[in-house]
Design an enzyme around this catalytic site. Structure first.
Site, short mmCIF file in Angstrom:
data_model
loop_
_atom_site.label_atom_id
_atom_site.label_comp_id
_atom_site.label_asym_id
_atom_site.label_seq_id
_atom_site.Cartn_x
_atom_site.Cartn_y
_atom_site.Cartn_z
N ASP A 1 -59.29 62.43 -7.27
CA ASP A 1 -60.16 63.70 -6.62
C ASP A 1 -61.12 62.88 -6.46
O ASP A 1 -61.22 61.48 -6.98
CB ASP A 1 -60.71 64.55 -8.13
CG ASP A 1 -61.13 65.15 -7.74
OD1 ASP A 1 -61.32 66.35 -7.10
OD2 ASP A 1 -62.88 64.51 -8.10
N ASP B 1 -59.79 66.68 -0.95
CA ASP B 1 -60.33 65.70 -1.35
C ASP B 1 -59.34 65.06 -2.93
O ASP B 1 -59.65 64.79 -4.12
CB ASP B 1 -61.60 65.56 -2.17
CG ASP B 1 -61.85 66.71 -2.88
OD1 ASP B 1 -61.99 67.93 -3.19
OD2 ASP B 1 -62.67 66.36 -3.69
N GLU B 2 -58.64 66.65 -3.21
CA GLU B 2 -57.50 66.01 -4.38
C GLU B 2 -56.09 65.80 -3.46
O GLU B 2 -55.43 66.04 -2.53
CB GLU B 2 -57.73 67.09 -4.96
CG GLU B 2 -58.44 67.55 -5.79
CD GLU B 2 -58.47 69.00 -6.33
OE1 GLU B 2 -59.14 69.05 -7.07
OE2 GLU B 2 -58.70 70.05 -5.80
#
Ligand code: MG
Lengths: 409, 87
Positions: A2, A104-105
């Protein structure tokens, strides 16, 4: 994995590269939504901004009241896409099986990879350092035996950290946390749990599942399993960044007061929105139109479709219908078009009662490939000739909504 | 060296493999005149990908106001722009 304060870190790293002397991450700062499309809300904040209790989703106005010196920057979705793609490129060296969970993960299946890279913990540190050095931003990595625990592990202390959260570590690392921290517990669920005295993840884990089912239905069982670290969802490879919606808007060089020109502006927006939908392999189930008059009054309207579409013409037709309901001929300055309720374009339920769009799909595909090969202006509709309008509006990605909260792993 | 990061005009030659070699650059000064600097030596070339944006950083040597100075130029691949990065 993350990214720490993703939008903000990306903006900060980019600004440093462009010669800025201030690192936004070191001062109270935030990325704030375009006041028109999202009514001015905080999308991401720096760690120093957290100390002022500034929260994602609150209005820019209320954030400014909490911290008058807060630096607010506009979102840059082109940059986010670029960072996300480079991140994925680095990750692919570490495993053949990667799921991009959000912008973003990422989930990365490391099974069997230890033979190549060594033990997972030291590899995670190496990966984290590589990203920091090459791309200029920090990430958190959570390591465990399933996706839920890995995700929960990545949410432990931030930033720039690697955490393990193996099943035997659940009682010490996960159970003491407030129940809101559990993946899948949103505001409504958290209220229901708190009303019944369930305050921590540990409380939830030790609760009787049949009792939870009484007020949370089957979702209660899922959360009870999550609280106990149980999850068997597979890592699913995906090609594109998951998105919830996208849109474009344009400020028109002159005031528009006739229906035909207004429809042309919508067409120029539909062209780019349609292209972006198709490039990402989506169909949209909801179309919305927004207008701003020359007196700066803002109106918007949306419509749900029976059949999800990705065709420029179909999006445009819906947009025109919305415009007729919305607009009474006041001079227009600014127009916007957005689509959401996205689903995969290669697999959805067709309808008997809607016109088949097969032919439209083929022509869109042909036009897209011509534009990709010879440039966006290589082919355009004759309606735009001598109109003073651009045949395609919105060159940069102006709005893209990524899923923020989901309960499906 | 200080971060300067000002856009510049430049002349460069490119190898067959697409690697640029800056030869000289020109910068507009406060009094609206141009100042040209000839690059006598490229000391190093590194690529950075900060925030996924590719840039080449050249550490160069050249004569500025009669003194042999070391400075850094940046070339942004996505825009083809040159910058005087540090001096
Ligand atoms: Mg994040």
């Amino acid at each position: 994995m993350d990214v720490n304060s993703a939008y903000l870190s990306w903006e900060a790293a980019y600004r440093l590269q462009q010669g800025a002397s201030l690192d936004l991450r070191t001062v109270p700062s935030a990325v704030g939504g375009n006041p028109e499309t999202r009514r001015g809300i905080i999308l991401a904040k720096s760690i120093p901004a957290k100390k002022y209790k500034i929260q994602t989703g609150e209005t820019l106005f209320s954030a400014k009241q909490k911290c008058p010196d807060l630096i607010i920057v506009s979102p840059n979705y082109d940059l986010y896409r670029q960072c996300s793609e480079y991140l994925k490129r680095i990750l692919t060296a570490y495993s053949p099986l990667i799921q991009q969970f959000s912008v973003d993960e990422f989930f990365l299946d490391f099974s069997g990879m230890e033979k190549l890279w060594g033990d997972p913990l030291s590899t995670a540190y190496q990966l984290k350092e590589t990203i920091k050095e090459e791309l200029g931003f920090t990430v958190n990595i959570g390591i465990s035996s399933n996706k839920l625990l890995a995700k929960m592990g990545s949410e432990l202390e931030k930033p720039d950290k690697v955490h393990t959260l193996f099943p035997e570590e659940i009682p010490t690392k996960m159970w003491p946390l407030p129940v809101e921290e559990l993946f899948g517990v949103g505001r409504a669920t958290s209220q229901k749990l708190r009303d019944r005295g369930i305050k921590t993840i540990g409380d939830l884990a030790q609760e009787d599942p049949t009792y939870l089912k009484r007020f949370l239905k089957s979702y209660g069982i899922l959360l009870w399993n999550y609280a106990n670290g149980r999850d068997n969802s597979p890592i699913i490879e995906n090609k594109a960044i998951p998105i919830k919606g996208l849109g474009n808007s344009t400020t028109i060089p002159f005031d528009v007061d006739d229906r035909r020109t207004a429809q042309l502006v919508l067409l120029s927006l539909a062209e780019t929105v349609g292209m972006r939908l198709r490039r990402n392999g989506f169909c949209a189930g909801l179309v919305s139109v927004s207008i701003k008059t020359s007196d700066f009054l803002y109106f918007s309207h949306q419509k749900k479709l029976y059949l999800p579409v990705d065709c420029t013409s179909a999006i445009h037709a819906t947009a025109c219908a919305l415009l007729d309901e919305l607009w009474h001929g006041q001079p227009l300055r600014h127009m916007g078009l957005r689509v959401s309720d996205l689903c995969a374009s290669d697999f959805f339920q067709p309808s008997f009662f809607e016109q088949s769009l097969e032919k439209q799909k083929r022509i869109d595909k042909a036009i897209d490939s011509i534009r990709l090969k010879y440039g966006a202006g290589a082919v355009f509709r004759s309606a735009f000739l001598h109109s003073g309008l651009k045949p395609l509006s919105g060159g940069v990605i102006e709005f893209e909504e990524y899923p923020m909260m989901t309960s499906i792993l | 060296m200080k971060v300067y990061m000002r856009p510049i005009e430049s002349i460069a030659w490119f190898t067959q493999d697409g690697i640029p070699h800056p030869l000289r650059y020109r910068i507009q000064t406060e009094d609206q005149t141009y100042k040209t600097v000839k690059i006598s030596r490229i000391i190093s070339r590194v690529e950075e990908k900060i925030a996924g944006n590719r840039m080449l950083i050249f550490r160069c040597e050249g004569e500025i106001n009669g003194l042999l100075k070391i400075f850094e130029l940046k070339y942004e691949l996505s825009t083809c722009k040159w910058y005087l990065y540090k001096i």
